[in-house]
Design an enzyme around this catalytic site. Structure first.
Site, PDB file in Angstrom:
ATOM      1  N   PRO A  49       2.000 -14.050  -7.887  1.00 21.63           N
ATOM      2  CG  PRO A  49       2.771 -15.990  -8.888  1.00 21.63           C
ATOM      3  CD  PRO A  49       3.224 -14.699  -8.309  1.00 21.63           C
ATOM      4  CD  GLU A  50      -2.829 -11.420  -4.596  1.00 21.06           C
ATOM      5  OE1 GLU A  50      -3.814 -11.576  -3.863  1.00 21.06           O
ATOM      6  OE2 GLU A  50      -2.564 -10.348  -5.167  1.00 21.06           O
ATOM      7  CE  LYS A  81       0.530 -14.200  -1.136  1.00 20.20           C
ATOM      8  NZ  LYS A  81       1.280 -12.932  -1.058  1.00 20.20           N
ATOM      9  NE  ARG A  93      -2.343  -8.461  13.948  1.00 23.09           N
ATOM     10  CZ  ARG A  93      -1.203  -9.074  14.270  1.00 23.09           C
ATOM     11  NH1 ARG A  93      -1.208 -10.089  15.113  1.00 23.09           N
ATOM     12  NH2 ARG A  93      -0.076  -8.664  13.758  1.00 23.09           N
ATOM     13  NE  ARG A 103       2.581  -4.805  -2.288  1.00 25.90           N
ATOM     14  CZ  ARG A 103       2.221  -6.081  -2.375  1.00 25.90           C
ATOM     15  NH1 ARG A 103       2.293  -6.854  -1.327  1.00 25.90           N
ATOM     16  NH2 ARG A 103       1.810  -6.586  -3.506  1.00 25.90           N
TER      17      ARG A 103
END
Ligand SMILES: [Zn+2]
Length: 302
Positions: A2-3, A59, A183, A292
Site C-alpha cells: 500500500p502506498e 505510508k 540528487r 524495482r
C-alpha cells in the site's frame, strides 16, 4: 505494498468509524516480527485510552490516543479533562508492509488467519454494538509500535509523529526542487526514497513520471525546474485522483471495510508491459531500476 492513497483511504475509513471511542481490550498474537514495541507495553498504553484520531503520515497509519483521568469514564470526557490530557498523547504507529490490513469488524465475524492484533472498542455513544479494529498480515512485513510525542512546551503543540520525509500533497514547489535537484540518482529512485518524499511507491512513481513525460532513468539533478514543477503537479494530481477512487487494488489491498479500490483501472503504464501506450501506441517497456520493476513509454517519456 500500500502506498499513500491506499494508506490514506484506510486511515480515513478507520477514523470515520472509531474516533472518540475508547479501547476496552487489547489482544496481540505474540509474533515478534510484527511488534516493534513490547506487546505488554502496547496493551498497557492502549487499554482504556480514547482514540482521538486516525490519520496517515507517509505510508504510516498514526492513531492518536488520549488517556482519561478516570477509568470507565464516558467516551467523550469533559472538556477540562481533554484539555488536561492534551499534553500527553500516545501514538500507535501501524505500517502495513506488503500485505497488512487494518479492518473495522463486528466482533461476531470470525478472525481471519494471520490476525496479529485486535482492539475491542467501547462503541459509539448511543450505539450498543461494539466494534473491533483488527490488524491482519499474512507475510508479516507490517509493523506496530508506540511513539511518544515530545511533551508540549509553552505555546507549542506536542511534537507528533511526522515521518521520515516530506509530505507529497503539501510540499511547496521550492521545497520539492530543493529535495530533488541535488540528487544524482535516477528520478524514479529518488521518488522512492522515503527520506525525501514519503508515501510514494512503485505504482505512483511510474504513473506520475508517465504523466509528466519524464523518463524514470533521468538523473534527478539534470531535470529542469520546469520538469520538476510538472512532476510535482502530476504527482499531486495522481495521488488525489487515486485517493478519490479508494486507491489501487493490485494484489490484496482492501480498505477498512474490506472493499477494493479502483485506481488500478486508471493505470497508464504500471503493469502494462508490452501493451500500447494510451497516447502514442508504442508498447510500454519494463526495466529494473533501483531493484524495482519500472514501466514507461519510450516515445512519450524523454
Ligand atoms: Zn507513448
Amino acid at each position: 505494498m500500500p502506498e499513500l492513497p491506499e494508506v490514506e483511504t484506510i486511515a480515513a475509513g478507520v477514523h470515520a468509524r472509531v474516533h472518540g471511542q475508547r479501547i476496552v481490550r487489547v489482544w496481540t498474537s505474540g509474533k515478534p516480527q510484527t511488534f516493534k514495541s513490547p506487546e505488554d507495553e502496547i496493551a498497557r498504553a492502549l487499554t482504556g485510552a480514547r482514540i482521538e484520531s486516525v490519520r496517515r503520515v507517509g505510508k504510516t497509519i498514526v492513531m492518536t490516543l488520549h488517556r482519561g483521568k478516570t477509568p470507565g469514564a464516558p467516551s467523550f470526557p469533559a472538556l477540562s479533562e481533554r484539555m488536561g490530557s492534551v499534553k500527553t498523547p500516545t501514538e500507535l504507529l501501524i505500517h502495513l508492509g506488503m500485505t497488512g490490513r487494518l479492518l473495522v469488524s463486528a466482533p461476531e465475524i470470525p478472525l481471519a488467519p494471520h490476525t496479529h492484533a485486535v482492539l475491542t472498542l467501547s462503541g459509539a455513544p448511543g450505539e450498543s454494538a461494539r466494534r473491533e479494529i483488527r490488524f491482519v498480515d499474512p507475510r508479516r512485513f507490517g509493523r506496530i509500535s508506540l511513539h511518544a510525542p515530545q511533551p508540549a512546551t509553552d505555546n507549542l503543540q506536542p511534537a507528533t509523529f511526522s515521518g521520515p520525509g516530506s509530505e507529497p500533497l503539501t510540499i511547496s514547489l521550492a521545497g520539492f526542487i530543493a529535495l530533488f535537484h541535488p540528487r544524482r540518482t535516477p528520478i524514479k529512485a529518488a521518488l522512492l526514497n522515503q527520506s525525501l518524499l514519503h508515501g510514494i511507491g512503485n505504482i505512483y512513481a511510474d504513473e506520475s513520471l508517465f504523466r509528466a513525460a519524464i523518463r524514470p532513468t533521468r538523473q534527478a539533478a539534470l531535470l529542469t525546474r520546469a520538469e520538476l514543477a510538472r512532476l510535482r503537479t502530476t504527482l499531486v494530481k495522481v495521488l488525489r485522483h487515486a485517493i478519490q477512487l479508494g486507491g489501487s487494488s493490485v494484489s490484496d489491498y482492501v480498505d477498512a471495510d474490506g472493499a477494493r479500490g479502483f485506481f488500478q483501472l486508471q493505470h497508464r503504464v504500471y503493469r502494462r508491459t508490452g501493451q500500447p501506450c494510451l497516447v502514442c501506441a508504442t508498447p510500454i517497456r519494463r526495466i529494473t531500476l533501483a531493484g524495482r520493476s519500472t514501466h514507461f513509454c519510450p516515445h512519450c517519456q524523454r
